[in-house]
Design an enzyme around this catalytic site. Sequence first.
Site, PDB file in Angstrom:
ATOM      1  N   ARG A 105      -9.750   5.274 -21.379  1.00 31.98           N
ATOM      2  CA  ARG A 105      -9.602   3.819 -21.366  1.00 31.98           C
ATOM      3  C   ARG A 105      -8.520   3.381 -20.386  1.00 31.98           C
ATOM      4  O   ARG A 105      -8.655   2.369 -19.692  1.00 31.98           O
ATOM      5  CB  ARG A 105      -9.253   3.314 -22.770  1.00 31.98           C
ATOM      6  CG  ARG A 105     -10.377   3.398 -23.781  1.00 31.98           C
ATOM      7  CD  ARG A 105      -9.901   2.877 -25.131  1.00 31.98           C
ATOM      8  NE  ARG A 105     -10.957   2.907 -26.143  1.00 31.98           N
ATOM      9  CZ  ARG A 105     -10.783   2.493 -27.394  1.00 31.98           C
ATOM     10  NH1 ARG A 105      -9.601   2.026 -27.781  1.00 31.98           N
ATOM     11  NH2 ARG A 105     -11.797   2.539 -28.256  1.00 31.98           N
TER      12      ARG A 105
ATOM     13  N   ALA B 130     -29.175   4.249 -24.631  1.00 34.85           N
ATOM     14  CA  ALA B 130     -30.551   4.452 -24.175  1.00 34.85           C
ATOM     15  C   ALA B 130     -30.936   3.432 -23.109  1.00 34.85           C
ATOM     16  O   ALA B 130     -31.580   3.772 -22.108  1.00 34.85           O
ATOM     17  CB  ALA B 130     -31.507   4.363 -25.364  1.00 34.85           C
TER      18      ALA B 130
ATOM     19  N   ALA C 148     -19.377  10.335 -29.165  1.00 37.57           N
ATOM     20  CA  ALA C 148     -18.875  11.438 -29.995  1.00 37.57           C
ATOM     21  C   ALA C 148     -19.918  11.732 -31.056  1.00 37.57           C
ATOM     22  O   ALA C 148     -20.455  10.812 -31.687  1.00 37.57           O
ATOM     23  CB  ALA C 148     -17.545  11.058 -30.638  1.00 37.57           C
TER      24      ALA C 148
ATOM     25  N   THR D  54     -21.773  -1.973 -32.515  1.00 39.46           N
ATOM     26  CA  THR D  54     -20.500  -1.260 -32.576  1.00 39.46           C
ATOM     27  C   THR D  54     -19.386  -2.159 -33.091  1.00 39.46           C
ATOM     28  O   THR D  54     -18.562  -1.750 -33.914  1.00 39.46           O
ATOM     29  CB  THR D  54     -20.132  -0.709 -31.183  1.00 39.46           C
ATOM     30  OG1 THR D  54     -21.112   0.253 -30.794  1.00 39.46           O
ATOM     31  CG2 THR D  54     -18.761  -0.049 -31.191  1.00 39.46           C
TER      32      THR D  54
ATOM     33  N   HIS E 273       0.840  -1.197   0.000  1.00 40.13           N
ATOM     34  CA  HIS E 273       0.000   0.000   0.000  1.00 40.13           C
ATOM     35  C   HIS E 273       0.879   1.252   0.000  1.00 40.13           C
ATOM     36  O   HIS E 273       2.087   1.193   0.253  1.00 40.13           O
ATOM     37  CB  HIS E 273      -0.918  -0.016   1.212  1.00 40.13           C
ATOM     38  CG  HIS E 273      -2.034  -1.014   1.090  1.00 40.13           C
ATOM     39  ND1 HIS E 273      -3.080  -1.075   1.978  1.00 40.13           N
ATOM     40  CD2 HIS E 273      -2.266  -1.990   0.172  1.00 40.13           C
ATOM     41  CE1 HIS E 273      -3.913  -2.050   1.620  1.00 40.13           C
ATOM     42  NE2 HIS E 273      -3.423  -2.620   0.532  1.00 40.13           N
TER      43      HIS E 273
ATOM     44  N   LEU F 156     -10.463  -1.774 -28.916  1.00 40.41           N
ATOM     45  CA  LEU F 156     -10.758  -1.423 -27.523  1.00 40.41           C
ATOM     46  C   LEU F 156      -9.530  -1.573 -26.631  1.00 40.41           C
ATOM     47  O   LEU F 156      -9.613  -2.046 -25.500  1.00 40.41           O
ATOM     48  CB  LEU F 156     -11.923  -2.265 -26.978  1.00 40.41           C
ATOM     49  CG  LEU F 156     -13.249  -2.147 -27.732  1.00 40.41           C
ATOM     50  CD1 LEU F 156     -14.326  -2.974 -27.043  1.00 40.41           C
ATOM     51  CD2 LEU F 156     -13.686  -0.695 -27.853  1.00 40.41           C
TER      52      LEU F 156
ATOM     53  N   TRP G 287     -13.587   9.844 -39.142  1.00 40.90           N
ATOM     54  CA  TRP G 287     -13.642  10.082 -37.705  1.00 40.90           C
ATOM     55  C   TRP G 287     -14.495  11.316 -37.496  1.00 40.90           C
ATOM     56  O   TRP G 287     -14.363  12.297 -38.220  1.00 40.90           O
ATOM     57  CB  TRP G 287     -12.246  10.300 -37.128  1.00 40.90           C
ATOM     58  CG  TRP G 287     -11.362   9.107 -37.201  1.00 40.90           C
ATOM     59  CD1 TRP G 287     -10.357   8.891 -38.092  1.00 40.90           C
ATOM     60  CD2 TRP G 287     -11.388   7.976 -36.336  1.00 40.90           C
ATOM     61  NE1 TRP G 287      -9.749   7.697 -37.838  1.00 40.90           N
ATOM     62  CE2 TRP G 287     -10.365   7.116 -36.759  1.00 40.90           C
ATOM     63  CE3 TRP G 287     -12.172   7.608 -35.247  1.00 40.90           C
ATOM     64  CZ2 TRP G 287     -10.113   5.902 -36.133  1.00 40.90           C
ATOM     65  CZ3 TRP G 287     -11.913   6.407 -34.628  1.00 40.90           C
ATOM     66  CH2 TRP G 287     -10.896   5.559 -35.064  1.00 40.90           C
TER      67      TRP G 287
ATOM     68  N   GLY H 217     -26.271   4.101 -29.949  1.00 40.82           N
ATOM     69  CA  GLY H 217     -27.430   4.770 -29.380  1.00 40.82           C
ATOM     70  C   GLY H 217     -28.354   3.877 -28.583  1.00 40.82           C
ATOM     71  O   GLY H 217     -28.904   4.294 -27.557  1.00 40.82           O
TER      72      GLY H 217
ATOM     73  N   GLU I 228       1.183   3.849   1.971  1.00 45.91           N
ATOM     74  CA  GLU I 228       1.869   4.249   3.187  1.00 45.91           C
ATOM     75  C   GLU I 228       3.070   3.354   3.491  1.00 45.91           C
ATOM     76  O   GLU I 228       4.077   3.810   4.049  1.00 45.91           O
ATOM     77  CB  GLU I 228       0.903   4.312   4.384  1.00 45.91           C
ATOM     78  CG  GLU I 228       0.004   3.104   4.553  1.00 45.91           C
ATOM     79  CD  GLU I 228      -1.327   3.218   3.847  1.00 45.91           C
ATOM     80  OE1 GLU I 228      -2.370   3.186   4.532  1.00 45.91           O
ATOM     81  OE2 GLU I 228      -1.322   3.306   2.614  1.00 45.91           O
TER      82      GLU I 228
END
Length: 380
Positions: free
Chosen positions: A190, A310, A160, A202, A56, A210, A176, A306, A58
């Site tokens: 990402r 939604a 976008a 997509t 950690h 990705l 693009w 979309g 600390e």
Amino acid sequence: MAHTASKSDEKHLRRAIELALKGKGRTRPNPIVGAVLVKNGRVVGEGYHRKAGGPHAEILALRQAGGRAQGADLFINLEPCCHHGRTPPCTEALIRAGVRRVVVGQRDPNPQVAGRGLRALRRAGIEVLCGVLEKDCREINLAFNKYIVSGRPWTLLKTAMSLDGKIATRKGDSRWITGARARRVVHEMRAGVDAILVGTGTVVADDPQLTVRLPGRKPRAPIRVILDRLGRVPTRARVFDGAGAGAGRVLLAAGPEFPRARKSRLEKMGVEVLPIAENAGGLDLNQLMDELGRREITSLLVEGGGELSASLLGAGLVDSVAMFVAPLIIGGKAAPGPVGGLGAGKMAEALKLERLSVTAVGCDWMLEGRPRNAPTTIKG
């Protein structure tokens, strides 16, 4: 006697926040934490949590400080742990090192800690000040704060669009919409999350990788999550590249009618196929979020179309929204928009965003906000 934070306290805690952010996207399911040890006005040790199971923040700061930690002040954005998990309690290490004072930004919402670490330090005679720059400290750990109390990931919806609200032309061309600087910001997004979620449409339309590809950095792949109710995504899609190898984990959410032969083939490729129930709107997204949480995914970036947007918004599963707007006008009734579905019937039913910010990104604009009633902070 009451104690308040000084300007010096805030300065050192801001450095702890800066250090913590270096671990963003790499510590799941743990929070991001930075620590600074200061003695006689000088920094003697620093550290940040790099990955789950590792030391950690600390502890790393104590190691760097060595004997200089005795009588020093510790500045840390999150309450030190006091329980045995993957690592020993940090409170015990701080007490043994003889730290004089501990300044904390946020109390840990983890029920195993939740103030117990602060009490252990005080019982040992260490002065403790908690709640310094608390808003800033909570903000950098939104994903952990939500996950630790709900078991679900913090979900960021990114899209976008053109100035007239289109995410593609009527023929489906979307490369693009935004410029190179905006696309770089998306890769930064990402890099800061545990997983990325997309839908069938997509993957079929854009064949995305990705992955995180940034200049000067080693490419990495957050966990890739694909919604594919009926098995329409081609097995040769680039999103499956490197599945099951190291950081190349791929999860595919499949409906009850998903072909068994395709499931078997994907599993041989290293893809984990998640059976998800269906409801009136398609795959049960609430079940999906629970499944992702069980796999210790604390933050999720949605890069779908979309209809997926939604569905998630309609189910109240979006915590934050980032919309990139390009100075383009695409036009056309058949050109898709960023949010599909039926939409609001009345203006009073429209989803309202709070904490809206607008940032210029090259020739584009990035609008960020949070749906009203989203858990912007979770009290510990």
